[in-house]
Design a protein around this motif. Sequence first.
Motif, PDB file in Angstrom:
ATOM      1  N   THR A  69       0.837  -1.202   0.000  1.00  0.00           N
ATOM      2  CA  THR A  69       0.000   0.000   0.000  1.00  0.00           C
ATOM      3  C   THR A  69       0.876   1.258   0.000  1.00  0.00           C
ATOM      4  OG1 THR A  69      -1.632  -1.214   1.326  1.00  0.00           O
ATOM      5  CG2 THR A  69      -1.867   1.184   1.222  1.00  0.00           C
ATOM      6  N   PRO A  70       0.581   2.239  -0.869  1.00  0.00           N
ATOM      7  CA  PRO A  70       1.324   3.503  -0.820  1.00  0.00           C
ATOM      8  C   PRO A  70       1.139   4.185   0.538  1.00  0.00           C
ATOM      9  CG  PRO A  70       0.096   3.330  -2.868  1.00  0.00           C
ATOM     10  CD  PRO A  70      -0.380   2.215  -1.984  1.00  0.00           C
ATOM     11  N   VAL A  71       2.248   4.623   1.128  1.00  0.00           N
ATOM     12  CA  VAL A  71       2.216   5.207   2.475  1.00  0.00           C
ATOM     13  C   VAL A  71       2.991   6.527   2.498  1.00  0.00           C
ATOM     14  CG1 VAL A  71       2.790   4.872   4.909  1.00  0.00           C
ATOM     15  CG2 VAL A  71       2.102   2.913   3.521  1.00  0.00           C
ATOM     16  N   LEU A  72       2.410   7.516   3.132  1.00  0.00           N
ATOM     17  CA  LEU A  72       3.132   8.743   3.465  1.00  0.00           C
ATOM     18  C   LEU A  72       3.322   8.750   4.979  1.00  0.00           C
ATOM     19  CD1 LEU A  72       4.327  11.583   3.053  1.00  0.00           C
ATOM     20  CD2 LEU A  72       1.991  12.483   3.199  1.00  0.00           C
ATOM     21  N   LEU A  82       9.404  -0.045   3.827  1.00  0.00           N
ATOM     22  CA  LEU A  82       8.176  -0.067   3.032  1.00  0.00           C
ATOM     23  C   LEU A  82       8.502   0.057   1.544  1.00  0.00           C
ATOM     24  CD1 LEU A  82       6.074   2.260   5.329  1.00  0.00           C
ATOM     25  CD2 LEU A  82       5.461  -0.106   4.770  1.00  0.00           C
ATOM     26  N   PRO A  83       7.935  -0.799   0.703  1.00  0.00           N
ATOM     27  CA  PRO A  83       8.257  -0.773  -0.727  1.00  0.00           C
ATOM     28  C   PRO A  83       7.772   0.471  -1.460  1.00  0.00           C
ATOM     29  CG  PRO A  83       7.268  -2.878  -0.076  1.00  0.00           C
ATOM     30  CD  PRO A  83       7.078  -1.932   1.058  1.00  0.00           C
ATOM     31  N   ASN A  84       6.682   1.094  -0.956  1.00  0.00           N
ATOM     32  CA  ASN A  84       6.065   2.202  -1.681  1.00  0.00           C
ATOM     33  C   ASN A  84       5.729   3.330  -0.712  1.00  0.00           C
ATOM     34  OD1 ASN A  84       4.900   3.751  -3.656  1.00  0.00           O
ATOM     35  ND2 ASN A  84       3.127   2.414  -3.977  1.00  0.00           N
ATOM     36  N   ALA A  85       6.774   3.987  -0.216  1.00  0.00           N
ATOM     37  CA  ALA A  85       6.574   4.973   0.842  1.00  0.00           C
ATOM     38  C   ALA A  85       7.199   6.315   0.511  1.00  0.00           C
ATOM     39  CB  ALA A  85       7.155   4.456   2.152  1.00  0.00           C
ATOM     40  N   HIS A  86       6.655   7.348   1.150  1.00  0.00           N
ATOM     41  CA  HIS A  86       7.203   8.692   1.104  1.00  0.00           C
ATOM     42  C   HIS A  86       7.373   9.163   2.546  1.00  0.00           C
ATOM     43  CE1 HIS A  86       6.272   8.982  -3.222  1.00  0.00           C
ATOM     44  NE2 HIS A  86       5.177   8.300  -2.889  1.00  0.00           N
ATOM     45  N   LEU A  87       8.281  10.088   2.760  1.00  0.00           N
ATOM     46  CA  LEU A  87       8.592  10.561   4.105  1.00  0.00           C
ATOM     47  C   LEU A  87       8.516  12.086   4.154  1.00  0.00           C
ATOM     48  CD1 LEU A  87       9.731  10.008   7.005  1.00  0.00           C
ATOM     49  CD2 LEU A  87      12.014  10.245   5.995  1.00  0.00           C
ATOM     50  N   ALA A  88       7.883  12.612   5.187  1.00  0.00           N
ATOM     51  CA  ALA A  88       7.821  14.059   5.389  1.00  0.00           C
ATOM     52  C   ALA A  88       8.131  14.376   6.849  1.00  0.00           C
ATOM     53  CB  ALA A  88       6.437  14.598   5.026  1.00  0.00           C
ATOM     54  N   VAL A  89       9.075  15.282   7.063  1.00  0.00           N
ATOM     55  CA  VAL A  89       9.372  15.789   8.408  1.00  0.00           C
ATOM     56  C   VAL A  89       8.784  17.190   8.491  1.00  0.00           C
ATOM     57  CG1 VAL A  89      11.147  16.371  10.072  1.00  0.00           C
ATOM     58  CG2 VAL A  89      11.451  14.388   8.580  1.00  0.00           C
ATOM     59  N   LEU A  90       7.851  17.387   9.412  1.00  0.00           N
ATOM     60  CA  LEU A  90       7.087  18.629   9.483  1.00  0.00           C
ATOM     61  C   LEU A  90       7.749  19.629  10.430  1.00  0.00           C
ATOM     62  CD1 LEU A  90       3.467  17.178   9.668  1.00  0.00           C
ATOM     63  CD2 LEU A  90       4.957  17.484   7.689  1.00  0.00           C
ATOM     64  N   LEU A 121      13.313  10.018  14.917  1.00  0.00           N
ATOM     65  CA  LEU A 121      13.517  10.078  13.472  1.00  0.00           C
ATOM     66  C   LEU A 121      14.088   8.749  12.973  1.00  0.00           C
ATOM     67  CD1 LEU A 121      13.545  11.681  10.824  1.00  0.00           C
ATOM     68  CD2 LEU A 121      15.809  12.550  11.476  1.00  0.00           C
ATOM     69  N   GLU A 122      14.958   8.132  13.784  1.00  0.00           N
ATOM     70  CA  GLU A 122      15.597   6.878  13.378  1.00  0.00           C
ATOM     71  C   GLU A 122      14.569   5.782  13.106  1.00  0.00           C
ATOM     72  OE1 GLU A 122      19.002   3.716  14.968  1.00  0.00           O
ATOM     73  OE2 GLU A 122      18.104   5.156  16.354  1.00  0.00           O
ATOM     74  N   GLU A 123      13.629   5.564  14.032  1.00  0.00           N
ATOM     75  CA  GLU A 123      12.650   4.495  13.833  1.00  0.00           C
ATOM     76  C   GLU A 123      11.716   4.818  12.670  1.00  0.00           C
ATOM     77  OE1 GLU A 123       9.320   4.258  16.895  1.00  0.00           O
ATOM     78  OE2 GLU A 123      10.598   5.788  17.830  1.00  0.00           O
ATOM     79  N   THR A 124      11.442   6.120  12.480  1.00  0.00           N
ATOM     80  CA  THR A 124      10.576   6.532  11.380  1.00  0.00           C
ATOM     81  C   THR A 124      11.247   6.272  10.037  1.00  0.00           C
ATOM     82  OG1 THR A 124       9.624   8.254  12.798  1.00  0.00           O
ATOM     83  CG2 THR A 124       9.255   8.464  10.433  1.00  0.00           C
ATOM     84  N   VAL A 125      12.519   6.648   9.929  1.00  0.00           N
ATOM     85  CA  VAL A 125      13.264   6.423   8.684  1.00  0.00           C
ATOM     86  C   VAL A 125      13.435   4.936   8.416  1.00  0.00           C
ATOM     87  CG1 VAL A 125      15.508   6.718   7.557  1.00  0.00           C
ATOM     88  CG2 VAL A 125      14.442   8.647   8.739  1.00  0.00           C
ATOM     89  N   ASN A 126      13.706   4.153   9.452  1.00  0.00           N
ATOM     90  CA  ASN A 126      13.864   2.705   9.278  1.00  0.00           C
ATOM     91  C   ASN A 126      12.589   2.067   8.715  1.00  0.00           C
ATOM     92  OD1 ASN A 126      16.503   2.688  10.174  1.00  0.00           O
ATOM     93  ND2 ASN A 126      15.978   2.132  12.276  1.00  0.00           N
ATOM     94  N   THR A 127      11.449   2.499   9.244  1.00  0.00           N
ATOM     95  CA  THR A 127      10.180   1.972   8.734  1.00  0.00           C
ATOM     96  C   THR A 127       9.947   2.421   7.303  1.00  0.00           C
ATOM     97  OG1 THR A 127       9.248   1.961  10.965  1.00  0.00           O
ATOM     98  CG2 THR A 127       7.698   1.863   9.143  1.00  0.00           C
ATOM     99  N   TYR A 128      10.226   3.684   7.039  1.00  0.00           N
ATOM    100  CA  TYR A 128      10.102   4.227   5.684  1.00  0.00           C
ATOM    101  C   TYR A 128      10.948   3.425   4.692  1.00  0.00           C
ATOM    102  CZ  TYR A 128      11.895   7.293   1.975  1.00  0.00           C
ATOM    103  OH  TYR A 128      12.339   7.806   0.788  1.00  0.00           O
TER     104      TYR A 128
END
Length: 220
Positions: free
Chosen positions: A166-169, A191-199, A181-188
């Motif tokens: 599933t596409p994930v942001l 995931l095969p179809n992911a995007h990442l945003a740091v707000l 941030l580390e755990e977030t980036v690792n999960t990103y």
Amino acid sequence: MLHGAIGASCQLKTIAGLLASDYDVHLLNFPGHGGEAFPEEAFSIPLFSTSVHHYIQKHQLKHPVIFGYSMGGYVAMHLAKQHPQLIRKIITLGTKFHWDETIANRETKMLNPETIAAKVPVFAAGLEAIHAPNNWREVLQRTTDMLLAMGQSNPLQPEDYKTIQTPVLIMLGDRDKMVTLEETVNTYKNLPNAHLAVLPDTPHPIEQVNAEMINWFIRQ
């Protein structure tokens, strides 16, 4: 739209209102939250995931987009793992993906009802209001039990994310003191179809998040 742990759907109404002009927005409470009856079984990610699945079926939602705040994002990921074709896209905000015993013990220390009532009575009153007629103290105790169980065994392991197509942001606030941030980036990365945003200028509590900014990212 899925709320976070010890929270309720009413906390997402501001963001929902910004989306309602163009989208069919659904707000739901997990079992035992927001006045919903306590389930017979213990709180768990699989329980909440199943409740969302039933909601989607009941309302005949065809491939919905799910926005999940904090625990709500974890639930959305679990649902996508269990039912790969059900969800069109997922957007998470401030979701903590990594749990172990040390983290669970640290986080649950902040969920002591008596300490909250004594030291932050305004917060306690807010919890009482959003969970009425349920006892907010029981919500916290059941959540504590769930997080401790997650500390023993994550419902989603790193290899599970590699199978979620599933596409994930994934969104994380730069002021978030709960999620790294580390755990977030690792999960990103898993995931095969992911995007990442740091707000920018964004802490963890949903009440302190810039709703207009979240609205913009969801629409994108």
